[in-house]
Design an enzyme around this catalytic site. Structure first.
Site, PDB file in Angstrom:
ATOM      1  N   GLU A 151       0.830  -1.207   0.000  1.00 35.09           N
ATOM      2  CA  GLU A 151       0.000   0.000   0.000  1.00 35.09           C
ATOM      3  C   GLU A 151       0.863   1.255   0.000  1.00 35.09           C
ATOM      4  O   GLU A 151       0.592   2.215  -0.735  1.00 35.09           O
ATOM      5  CB  GLU A 151      -0.938   0.006   1.210  1.00 35.09           C
ATOM      6  N   CYS A 219      -8.370   3.408   8.101  1.00 33.92           N
ATOM      7  CA  CYS A 219      -9.731   3.080   7.686  1.00 33.92           C
ATOM      8  C   CYS A 219     -10.616   2.745   8.878  1.00 33.92           C
ATOM      9  O   CYS A 219     -10.140   2.386   9.962  1.00 33.92           O
ATOM     10  CB  CYS A 219      -9.714   1.956   6.655  1.00 33.92           C
TER      11      CYS A 219
END
EC number: 1.17.7.4
Length: 336
Positions: A151, A219
């Protein structure tokens, strides 16, 4: 997305049932929420739908999600996992993982005439968009994350001339910026909230004008799972986190459990990895799982613990999650 609800720290199976005396009985506190997040569910279903539409083999760059069981199961169905698009035959179907890829990877795939399906989590895509936006405005972007994580590589690849990786609080002193009035921090989506905030605090001590991202980069699912673990950890002699060792959010849950007061915490992929020696003298066990873990693996651990006398399973509920992400456009039909 998710909504906070009254906390039940596992004292009863459900409303109206009798309480359990933790001093006289073995029990399991089961974190809720746990397991699959919306981005992982979307990514796994993307690969399954691609198999249905195109047939095997299809190729996936890197692991679609960081879970050994998921990867092995998909491999058995004809999915080929590769480290680089150069390994994919020209013209073949390739799926990009939930962790996202850089523009350079998209360009390499196009050069090989690959049919690409992008399973990047929309919350990761949001961070990519932030990186591009602030690079256009010529900011120095301090990306908090773990070096080598897919990521991080994808996000940094959106603006390599502007992004600097900050791998935790200890890396802050090495940061150099061009203009202290044009600095913003972004983060990997799966980090420890507490450690990230510690890193931000230390960055802000160095750069008082440091700007925050427009919205949280960590998140909702990562945060929710950490909150649930924090709620139950002080009562736990042992916390077992179901997840793979290359799963950032799963590893963070072990750290969060220990920091929140659990006497011990371990990470396992499967029930067979639970060492019976861990259970000696243990009355309360907390169970949770990372955001890329299917529930069947948690059930396996619960069944194993029941065989050792831990049949009383009590929920620790800190949030309800309802978020669902649409599949990539080329695979959209009626969701199962």
């Amino acid at each position: 997305m998710s909504s906070a609800i009254p906390l039940n720290v596992g004292i009863a199976r459900s409303a109206g049932t009798a309480t359990v005396d933790a001093d006289t009985a073995k029990r399991v506190l089961l974190a809720e929420p746990r397991g699959y997040c919306a981005g992982v569910d979307r990514a796994v279903e993307t690969v399954e739908k691609a198999l249905e539409k195109h047939g095997a083999p299809i190729y996936v760059r890197k692991e679609i999600v960081h879970n050994r069981h998921v990867v092995e199961t998909l491999r058995e169905r004809g999915v080929v996992f590769v480290d680089d698009t150069a390994e994919v035959p020209e013209g073949a179907v390739v799926v990009f993982s939930a962790h996202g890829v850089s523009p350079a990877v998209h360009e390499a795939a196009a050069a090989r005439n690959l049919h690409t399906i992008d399973a990047t989590c929309p919350l990761v895509t949001k961070v990519h968009q932030e990186a591009k936006r602030f690079a256009r405005d010529d900011y120095d972007i301090l990306l908090i994350g773990h070096e080598g994580h897919e990521e991080v590589e994808g996000t940094a690849g959106e603006a390599p001339e502007h992004v600097q990786l900050v791998d935790g609080p200890d890396a802050v002193d090495r940061v150099r910026v061009r203009d202290e009035n044009k600095v913003i921090w972004l983060s990997q989506t799966t980090l420890s909230v507490d450690e990230t905030m510690e890193t931000v605090q230390r960055l802000r001590e160095r750069f008082p004008s440091l700007q925050d991202p427009p919205s949280d980069d960590i998140c909702y699912a990562t945060q929710n799972r950490q909150v649930a673990v924090k709620a139950m950890a002080p009562e736990c002699d042992l916390v077992i986190v179901v997840g793979s060792r290359n799963s950032s959010n799963s590893v963070r849950l072990v750290e969060v459990a220990l920091n929140a007061g659990a006497k011990a915490a371990h990470l396992v992929d499967y029930a067979r990895e639970v060492d019976p020696a861990w259970l000696e003298g243990v009355r309360t066990i907390g169970i949770t799982s990372g955001a890329s873990v299917p529930e069947i693996l948690v059930r396996g651990v619960l069944d194993m613990l029941a065989e050792h006398g831990y049949a009383d399973v009590q929920p620790v509920t800190t949030a309800n999650e309802t978020l669902v992400f649409a599949l990539p456009r080329e695979l959209r039909t009626t969701r199962r």
